[in-house]
Write a protein that holds these residues in place. Structure first.
Motif, PDB file in Angstrom:
ATOM      1  N   UNK A  33      46.098  38.057  30.560  1.00 47.00           N
ATOM      2  CA  UNK A  33      46.864  39.136  31.177  1.00 47.00           C
ATOM      3  C   UNK A  33      47.635  38.537  32.350  1.00 47.00           C
ATOM      4  N   UNK A  34      48.653  39.222  32.849  1.00 55.37           N
ATOM      5  CA  UNK A  34      49.375  38.679  34.006  1.00 55.37           C
ATOM      6  C   UNK A  34      48.482  38.414  35.215  1.00 55.37           C
ATOM      7  N   UNK A  80      40.150  33.064  36.828  1.00 58.73           N
ATOM      8  CA  UNK A  80      40.853  33.617  37.985  1.00 58.73           C
ATOM      9  C   UNK A  80      41.290  35.037  37.656  1.00 58.73           C
ATOM     10  N   UNK A  81      40.975  35.973  38.560  1.00 56.47           N
ATOM     11  CA  UNK A  81      41.275  37.382  38.308  1.00 56.47           C
ATOM     12  C   UNK A  81      41.800  38.021  39.589  1.00 56.47           C
ATOM     13  N   UNK A  82      42.911  38.751  39.450  1.00 57.21           N
ATOM     14  CA  UNK A  82      43.513  39.479  40.572  1.00 57.21           C
ATOM     15  C   UNK A  82      43.447  40.964  40.240  1.00 57.21           C
TER      16      UNK A  82
END
Length: 287
Positions: A33-34, A80-82
């Motif tokens: 995902x973005x 990595x996750x935002x």
């Protein structure tokens, strides 16, 4: 050479080792995902004999080479996750050696100890004035035998020979010494590290930061001779008489022009009852 004080394990015949060592890695990265990224890497240290051409195949699974005496494989997974703008969560897992339940049930107890590493953190960034403020926290733990294998030519570290005339007071006629540095996490095996960082940055102009770091360092180092059996399995991070290190750092950089910038850093280190101040500064030129 890995230094005159390096101790080889008793079951390793140094005369059988060709003085060759190399590091190879390949990596796959997926942007699901973005705001969600996943990566898997496989790295290998190959040494003790000159390589076969098959190890240069970028699509091969290095673990399937079955060259245990001459290779050490390390797998890493990263995420990595935002979840919301300005907040980043990340984690990393490294596996050097792992005994599965199937292996134990089929072959009995594995004499080679597990060797893994874990790292995780979160970072929060928010616009403030002309720049942005950042706060971050990170924790990491490495097993006592991570990166370490039967001999130094298949252990995850590199060696540099440092020349210094001032060392003659300690080394006699020899004006050089050796530094063995982990290839991977900078603190190497057998450590627990926690850090807290705050900073403020004006892009392309200046930045200032402060950091506190706590390091619990065990007895195993990157050149500790490899052992197996119950004695190796019983070690827990930090093993033996742990060394407690507190590090407080302030620093920053300033850009004079698009090509020139200056940076500086000062660290106060409290290491097991002893104090130390470390200073670093420099000038950068960007091509």
């Amino acid at each position: 050479s890995f230094g005159p004080d390096y101790i080889y394990p008793a079951d390793v015949d140094v005369n059988d080792l060709e003085r060759f060592k190399m590091f190879i890695a390949h990596r796959l990265e997926f942007l699901f995902l973005p705001n969600l990224r996943f990566a898997a890497s496989e790295t290998i240290v190959y040494g003790g004999k000159y390589p076969d051409l098959q190890v240069f195949n970028p699509f091969i699974i290095y673990h399937n080479l079955y060259l245990k005496e001459w290779t050490n494989n390390l797998m890493t997974l990263e995420l990595d996750y935002v979840p919301v703008p300005g907040l980043r969560l990340y984690g990393q897992f490294a596996m050097d050696q792992f005994s599965t339940v199937f292996e134990k049930d089929t072959y009995g107890t594995d004499s080679e100890p597990n060797a893994m590493g874990f790292l995780g953190g979160l970072e929060f960034r928010r616009a403030a004035g002309p720049g942005h403020a950042t706060a971050a926290v990170e924790v990491a733990r490495t097993d006592p035998w991570l990166y370490i294998r039967e001999h130094p030519l298949v252990s995850f570290f590199s060696t540099r020979r440092i020349h210094s005339e001032s060392r003659k007071d300690i080394l006699g006629d020899r004006n050089y010494y050796f530094i063995n540095t982990p290839i991977g996490y900078s603190y190497g095996p057998d450590v627990f590290v926690g850090s807290l960082l705050v900073s403020y940055t004006v892009p392309e102009s200046w930045s200032a930061y402060a950091e506190y770091r706590l390091v619990l360092d065990g007895e195993n180092g990157i050149t500790t001779p490899y052992v197996t059996g119950d004695a190796a399995w019983d070690l827990r991070t930090p093993s033996g008489d742990e060394n407690v290190i507190n590090i407080a750092t302030v620093g920053g950089w300033y850009r004079f022009s698009p090509r020139f910038s200056v940076f500086g850093e000062a660290s106060f280190v409290y290491n097991d009852g002893e104090n130390d101040i470390q200073l670093a500064s420099g000038l950068r030129y960007t091509f």
